[in-house]
Design a protein around this motif. Structure first.
Motif, PDB file in Angstrom:
ATOM      1  N   ILE A 366       0.831  -1.215   0.000  1.00 51.36           N
ATOM      2  CA  ILE A 366       0.000   0.000   0.000  1.00 51.36           C
ATOM      3  C   ILE A 366       0.864   1.264   0.000  1.00 51.36           C
ATOM      4  CG2 ILE A 366      -1.627   1.365   1.370  1.00 51.36           C
ATOM      5  CD1 ILE A 366      -3.064  -1.223   2.072  1.00 51.36           C
ATOM      6  N   PRO A 367       1.799   1.446   0.960  1.00 54.30           N
ATOM      7  CA  PRO A 367       2.628   2.665   0.898  1.00 54.30           C
ATOM      8  C   PRO A 367       3.566   2.694  -0.303  1.00 54.30           C
ATOM      9  CG  PRO A 367       3.346   1.234   2.684  1.00 54.30           C
ATOM     10  CD  PRO A 367       2.060   0.675   2.179  1.00 54.30           C
ATOM     11  N   LEU A 368       4.106   1.540  -0.724  1.00 52.55           N
ATOM     12  CA  LEU A 368       4.974   1.517  -1.895  1.00 52.55           C
ATOM     13  C   LEU A 368       4.201   1.920  -3.151  1.00 52.55           C
ATOM     14  CD1 LEU A 368       7.183  -1.675  -1.373  1.00 52.55           C
ATOM     15  CD2 LEU A 368       7.821   0.719  -1.069  1.00 52.55           C
ATOM     16  N   GLY A 369       2.990   1.388  -3.304  1.00 52.54           N
ATOM     17  CA  GLY A 369       2.165   1.752  -4.446  1.00 52.54           C
ATOM     18  C   GLY A 369       1.796   3.217  -4.439  1.00 52.54           C
ATOM     19  N   ARG A 370       1.485   3.747  -3.266  1.00 53.14           N
ATOM     20  CA  ARG A 370       1.146   5.166  -3.159  1.00 53.14           C
ATOM     21  C   ARG A 370       2.343   6.033  -3.550  1.00 53.14           C
ATOM     22  NH1 ARG A 370       2.747   9.848  -1.227  1.00 53.14           N
ATOM     23  NH2 ARG A 370       3.783   8.623   0.404  1.00 53.14           N
ATOM     24  N   PHE A 371       3.553   5.634  -3.121  1.00 55.08           N
ATOM     25  CA  PHE A 371       4.760   6.396  -3.462  1.00 55.08           C
ATOM     26  C   PHE A 371       4.993   6.398  -4.973  1.00 55.08           C
ATOM     27  CE2 PHE A 371       9.308   6.298  -4.451  1.00 55.08           C
ATOM     28  CZ  PHE A 371       9.692   7.548  -3.973  1.00 55.08           C
ATOM     29  N   LEU A 372       4.880   5.229  -5.599  1.00 54.57           N
ATOM     30  CA  LEU A 372       5.101   5.143  -7.040  1.00 54.57           C
ATOM     31  C   LEU A 372       4.056   5.952  -7.803  1.00 54.57           C
ATOM     32  CD1 LEU A 372       6.070   1.368  -7.458  1.00 54.57           C
ATOM     33  CD2 LEU A 372       7.562   3.363  -7.706  1.00 54.57           C
ATOM     34  N   TRP A 373       2.795   5.888  -7.343  1.00 50.09           N
ATOM     35  CA  TRP A 373       1.722   6.642  -8.006  1.00 50.09           C
ATOM     36  C   TRP A 373       1.995   8.137  -7.919  1.00 50.09           C
ATOM     37  CZ3 TRP A 373      -0.900   2.306  -9.359  1.00 50.09           C
ATOM     38  CH2 TRP A 373      -1.948   2.447 -10.256  1.00 50.09           C
TER      39      TRP A 373
END
Length: 477
Positions: A366-373
């Motif tokens: 969840i946080p990794l995906g948010r960072f990439l987005w």
């Protein structure tokens, strides 16, 4: 959320005598060998139907109100620790009062307890509406009134459970209890995941003029107005049950309640001490109990983080909270459906291990995906859909831990001890959740919500490693 205690009540407070129009009192057991009854037949029993409808409606609006409390606190404070206090306000009463209420309800008129409980919850919810209209930017009255509503619910739950065998025949007891438990799960999902968000979406804010007073009515005000209305309906449903249908021999001792008051804490201490002594002597049962409690607390923590994550991290309106809650609920339901087959193929230990790994992976993604987005400057809707997909799989992964662990609890606890074991687990979960919610709330407000997600993933992996070693030592011993 504090409703986790209900299954134990179903075991502890079901009476050993029944009464219906055609048969005198007869002994019964909670689980019958031949379940001759059916859902259709028990629903043709008018008194039972009224009780069931009161349960269905009250559970739905109770959970919708809990959603409303979390959403309001998120919108007003933007603080994770304040959301933690909100969750504590409706879980704390279950710690000391669940056993206390059960002791008193056994000696009170069930119909009286049921309708008064719903009436008091209607009044308290109405006071929440007044508090929000008076000052929509304060949360302190909401905390106190939510605590009171949850406290009253601790009396409603055992009264409802012990009323069932007074309304149905021996052969219909098993389907009646099954129907109530299925309804409980559905009501929690409908109330918390669907109804709360739906009502706030359907009722936009509007102005109301009362003479010289001009009121601004917000969406959440309407949510609690509707909850109040349905609590009144539940009160009327209980009052429609004939008084004779819930007749029960009452104690004539004048000093009974005075005696109960003096003995309450002795009873609680005795129950906790006896349950802990029994659980500690069975290493597999203890491990299963800790796993179930761990997952239950983790679900509360996710509920604590979801609102502030949407508002503070994704910078979206709190009305988008259901986009995170709903997929997780669907995953939990689907996980419950497929879990028997999965356990049969993989075994309980492998299912739990995979579920733990999946939960930890989801919390990291969840946080990794948010960072990439954010780094790629992609549309906000995309990250919301991505997180919704992750929470869906998180729901399944959590059930991969919860259901096998609950199965082990059922297998390891003898039938005569199951009520005590599940009551102890419920008390452990509710008591343990309070410091965890407050501690992680402080960490989230100081170091960030995504930091807490990484800490949770590490805690899950650490607990899984310890549980595997403990289980291995249990087998060897």
């Amino acid at each position: 959320m504090n409703e986790e205690v209900q299954p134990s009540y179903r075991r502890r407070h079901v009476k050993t005598e029944r009464r219906d129009e055609h048969t005198s009192a007869a002994p019964l057991t909670l689980v019958e060998e031949g379940q001759a009854g059916s859902f259709r037949r028990v629903l043709r029993n008018r008194s039972f139907l009224l009780l069931w409808l009161a349960q269905l409606l009250s559970q739905i609006v109770f959970n919708a109100a809990n959603y409303g409390v979390i959403a309001i606190v998120t919108a007003v404070t933007h603080s994770t620790v304040m959301v933690g206090f909100a969750i504590v306000s409706f879980t704390l009463p279950a710690v000391p009062f669940s056993l206390l209420a059960g002791v008193y309800v056994d000696h009170l008129d069930k119909r009286f307890v049921l309708w008064v409980s719903n009436a008091l919850r209607a009044v308290a919810t109405g006071l929440i509406v007044l508090a929000l209209l008076w000052n929509p930017h304060t949360v302190l009255p909401i905390y106190f009134l939510t605590f009171f509503i949850s406290l009253v619910t601790q009396f409603f739950t055992p009264a409802e459970a012990s009323a069932i065998p007074l309304l149905v025949s021996k052969k219909d007891l098993a389907p009646a209890l099954s129907l109530f438990n299925i309804t409980l799960t559905i009501a929690q999902a409908l109330g918390f995941l669907v109804l709360g968000g739906l009502i706030t979406a359907l009722f936009p804010p509007f102005s109301l003029s009362l003479g010289f007073i001009q009121l601004q009515v917000l969406s959440f005000d309407m949510l609690f107005v509707i909850v109040t209305f349905f609590y009144v309906i539940c009160t009327l449903l209980i009052l429609a049950i004939p008084k004779r249908a819930l007749d029960q021999k009452q104690s004539d001792e004048p000093d009974l309640f005075k005696s109960l008051g003096k003995q309450t804490w002795e009873i609680i201490r005795h129950e906790v001490r006896e349950a802990w002594s029994y659980v500690r002597s069975n290493r597999q049962l203890l491990l299963a109990l800790l796993r179930v409690s761990f997952v239950s607390i983790l679900l509360l923590v996710i509920g604590e983080l979801a609102g502030p994550f949407v508002v503070n991290v994704l910078h979206l309106p709190f009305q988008d909270m259901p986009f995170i809650f709903a997929p997780a609920g669907i995953g939990l339901v689907l996980g419950g459906v497929i879990m028997p087959l999965l356990m049969q193929k993989l075994g309980k230990n492998r299912t739990i291990a995979l579920g733990s790994l999946g939960t930890a992976a989801g919390l990291v993604l969840i946080p990794l995906g948010r960072f990439l987005w954010s780094y790629l400057a992609l549309p906000a809707l995309g990250i919301l859909l991505f997180i919704a997909g992750i929470t869906f799989f998180l729901g399944i992964a959590l059930e991969m831990v919860n259901i096998p662990a609950q199965t082990v609890m059922q297998e390891q606890a003898p039938e005569e001890e199951r009520g005590r074991v599940f009551s102890f687990q419920s008390m452990l979960y509710n008591a343990g959740s309070i410091p965890v919610l407050l501690f992680l709330g402080v960490i989230a407000d100081t170091l960030g919500i995504e930091t807490v997600m990484f800490l949770l993933a590490a805690a899950i992996l650490g607990f899984s490693w310890w549980a595997a070693r403990y289980s291995h030592r249990s087998i060897l011993s």
